[in-house]
Design a protein around this motif. Structure first.
Motif, short mmCIF file in Angstrom:
data_model
loop_
_atom_site.label_atom_id
_atom_site.label_comp_id
_atom_site.label_asym_id
_atom_site.label_seq_id
_atom_site.Cartn_x
_atom_site.Cartn_y
_atom_site.Cartn_z
N UNK A 90 45.06 89.06 39.09
CA UNK A 90 44.37 87.78 38.86
C UNK A 90 44.24 87.60 37.36
N UNK A 91 44.62 86.41 36.89
CA UNK A 91 44.56 86.14 35.46
C UNK A 91 44.11 84.69 35.25
N UNK A 92 43.33 84.47 34.19
CA UNK A 92 42.82 83.14 33.86
C UNK A 92 43.32 82.74 32.48
N UNK A 93 43.81 81.51 32.38
CA UNK A 93 44.25 80.95 31.11
C UNK A 93 43.48 79.67 30.83
N UNK A 94 43.35 79.30 29.56
CA UNK A 94 42.84 77.96 29.26
C UNK A 94 43.82 76.93 29.85
N UNK A 95 43.29 75.86 30.41
CA UNK A 95 44.13 74.84 31.06
C UNK A 95 44.68 73.91 29.99
N UNK A 96 45.67 74.42 29.27
CA UNK A 96 46.34 73.64 28.21
C UNK A 96 47.84 73.82 28.36
N UNK A 97 48.61 72.76 28.17
CA UNK A 97 50.07 72.88 28.28
C UNK A 97 50.66 73.95 27.36
N UNK B 214 37.63 64.10 31.17
CA UNK B 214 38.12 64.46 29.84
C UNK B 214 38.25 65.98 29.69
N UNK B 215 39.08 66.38 28.75
CA UNK B 215 39.34 67.79 28.47
C UNK B 215 38.11 68.41 27.81
N UNK B 216 37.77 69.65 28.26
CA UNK B 216 36.67 70.40 27.64
C UNK B 216 37.16 71.82 27.32
N UNK B 217 36.39 72.52 26.50
CA UNK B 217 36.76 73.87 26.07
C UNK B 217 36.85 74.84 27.24
N UNK B 218 36.03 74.70 28.25
CA UNK B 218 35.97 75.67 29.34
C UNK B 218 36.96 75.44 30.48
N UNK B 219 37.85 74.48 30.37
CA UNK B 219 38.81 74.19 31.44
C UNK B 219 39.78 75.37 31.61
N UNK B 220 40.00 75.78 32.85
CA UNK B 220 40.86 76.94 33.10
C UNK B 220 41.84 76.67 34.24
N UNK B 221 42.89 77.46 34.24
CA UNK B 221 43.82 77.55 35.37
C UNK B 221 43.91 79.04 35.71
N UNK B 222 43.73 79.35 36.98
CA UNK B 222 43.74 80.74 37.44
C UNK B 222 44.96 80.97 38.31
N UNK B 223 45.60 82.10 38.10
CA UNK B 223 46.70 82.51 38.97
C UNK B 223 46.34 83.85 39.60
N UNK B 224 46.50 83.91 40.90
CA UNK B 224 46.33 85.15 41.63
C UNK B 224 47.66 85.42 42.31
N UNK B 225 48.15 86.63 42.13
CA UNK B 225 49.46 87.03 42.63
C UNK B 225 49.28 88.25 43.52
N UNK B 226 49.92 88.24 44.67
CA UNK B 226 49.93 89.44 45.49
C UNK B 226 51.22 89.50 46.30
N UNK B 227 51.54 90.71 46.71
CA UNK B 227 52.75 90.97 47.47
C UNK B 227 52.35 91.63 48.77
N UNK B 228 52.92 91.11 49.85
CA UNK B 228 52.78 91.74 51.15
C UNK B 228 54.14 92.30 51.54
N UNK B 229 54.24 92.91 52.67
CA UNK B 229 55.46 93.60 53.06
C UNK B 229 56.71 92.73 52.92
N UNK B 230 56.63 91.49 53.25
CA UNK B 230 57.82 90.63 53.22
C UNK B 230 57.59 89.30 52.51
#
Length: 141
Positions: free
Chosen positions: A13-20, A65-81
């Motif tokens: 799980x990782x969080x980035x600022x929501x900026x291009x 409007x855009x603010x300093x605290x805006x985020x985009x989170x990605x969670x990645x996981x792998x299952x058997x297939x």
């Protein structure tokens, strides 16, 4: 998946600022997560592009409007297939234009790149769940 990866389950799980400006680092991180799975280069790129499109939508449209605290989170996981990536923002859903021009094709594009795209939005933000088979070429029967 390669023989070494069968049964391998990873969760990140990782969080980035929501900026291009952060989209390149998001793509690089997704590539890094996919690298040990033994997927074809084309499959990896399809998954990266689908995740990038969802993250791009969050960075460009969710927070107005855009603010300093805006985020985009990605969670990645792998299952058997399967490989799963969830992309989350905590902004507001912006409905695609009824007649999209050069833009507004993101969901269709994601659906063409990965096996499954699920979308949920409410007052807490938007969640895009991507699923794609994680079968290496030598494992296909």
């Amino acid at each position: 998946m390669s023989t070494a990866a069968v049964g391998h389950v990873e969760y990140v799980h990782h969080v980035w600022p929501a900026r291009p400006v952060h989209l390149a680092s998001i793509r690089a991180e997704v590539r890094r997560w996919l690298a040990p799975l033994g997927l074809t280069e084309d499959t990896q790129e399809d998954i990266v592009l689908a995740a990038n499109e969802a993250a791009s939508n969050a960075a460009e449209h969710a927070y107005l409007p855009v603010t300093v605290g805006d985020t985009v989170e990605l969670t990645f996981w792998v299952e058997a297939r399967a490989v799963w990536i969830e992309i989350v923002d905590h902004g507001r859903w912006q409905a695609p234009a009824p007649r999209p021009g050069a833009r507004g094709h993101g969901l269709k594009m994601m659906s063409n790149l990965v096996d499954t795209v699920l979308l949920h939005y409410d007052g807490r933000g938007t969640r895009v769940l991507l699923r794609h088979p994680a079968v290496a070429p030598h494992d296909q029967r």
